[in-house]
Design a protein around this motif. Structure first.
Motif, short mmCIF file in Angstrom:
data_model
loop_
_atom_site.label_atom_id
_atom_site.label_comp_id
_atom_site.label_asym_id
_atom_site.label_seq_id
_atom_site.Cartn_x
_atom_site.Cartn_y
_atom_site.Cartn_z
N SER A 151 0.84 -1.21 0.00
CA SER A 151 0.00 0.00 0.00
C SER A 151 0.86 1.25 0.00
O SER A 151 0.60 2.21 -0.73
N LEU A 177 1.04 3.65 -3.45
CA LEU A 177 0.52 5.00 -3.27
C LEU A 177 1.58 5.96 -2.74
O LEU A 177 1.28 6.93 -2.05
N THR A 206 -3.95 9.26 3.71
CA THR A 206 -3.08 10.13 2.94
C THR A 206 -3.77 11.46 2.66
O THR A 206 -4.99 11.59 2.79
N PRO A 255 -1.17 11.35 -9.24
CA PRO A 255 -0.32 10.23 -9.70
C PRO A 255 0.57 10.68 -10.85
O PRO A 255 0.21 11.59 -11.60
N ALA A 305 -6.41 8.95 -0.22
CA ALA A 305 -6.84 7.57 0.05
C ALA A 305 -6.84 7.28 1.54
O ALA A 305 -6.08 7.87 2.30
N LEU A 318 -11.05 5.85 -1.99
CA LEU A 318 -10.42 6.95 -2.73
C LEU A 318 -11.39 8.11 -2.85
O LEU A 318 -12.60 7.90 -2.97
N VAL A 328 -6.72 0.20 -8.09
CA VAL A 328 -5.75 0.48 -7.03
C VAL A 328 -5.61 -0.74 -6.12
O VAL A 328 -4.50 -1.14 -5.75
#
Length: 132
Positions: A46, A50, A67, A72, A81, A99, A114
């Motif tokens: 994870s 990410l 987060t 990205p 996320a 998300l 994801v």
């Protein structure tokens, strides 16, 4: 005549509570309400997948990673996320990903992509670890 010393009390060995033995070390006495275990491969995967998102909080005891917003590589939309690793098994049911974008909700396909990327990376980490 009594053997009791004045003022002293005798205790019954049965009143002292349960006794521990050497075999207690090998029992699994973890209380699931106190101990939470997470899969280390899913946890690390994870963070790897990410890594473009800034970490706001991490709690390995409850298995939650939160987060902030990040974009990205090669993308134009910012996401944030919340990842919850719920079980020590390397299994899709052990991973929950939520998300959010600045514009609101994110499609289920994006969330699934994801999750798939995290699980694939977790399996890669496990294979690499078993080669040691």
């Amino acid at each position: 005549m009594s053997d009791d010393v004045e003022g002293a009390t005798r205790t019954n060995p049965a009143d002292r509570g349960p006794r521990s033995t050497l075999f207690d070390l090998f029992k699994n006495n973890d209380d699931p309400n106190v101990t939470v275990e997470v899969n280390k491969y899913i946890w690390q995967a994870s963070l790897d997948v990410l890594d473009f998102l800034p970490i706001q909080s991490v709690d390995p005891f409850t298995g939650v990673i939160v987060t902030g917003y990040g974009t990205p590589p090669g993308g134009g939309r910012a996401y944030r996320a919340t990842i919850h690793v719920t079980d020590p098994a390397l299994d899709a049911r052990s991973l929950k990903v939520a998300l959010e974008s600045r514009g609101g909700t994110v499609s289920a396909e994006t969330v699934q992509a994801v999750e798939d990327a995290i699980l694939t990376r977790a399996r890669q980490l496990r294979v690499a670890d078993s080669k040691l």
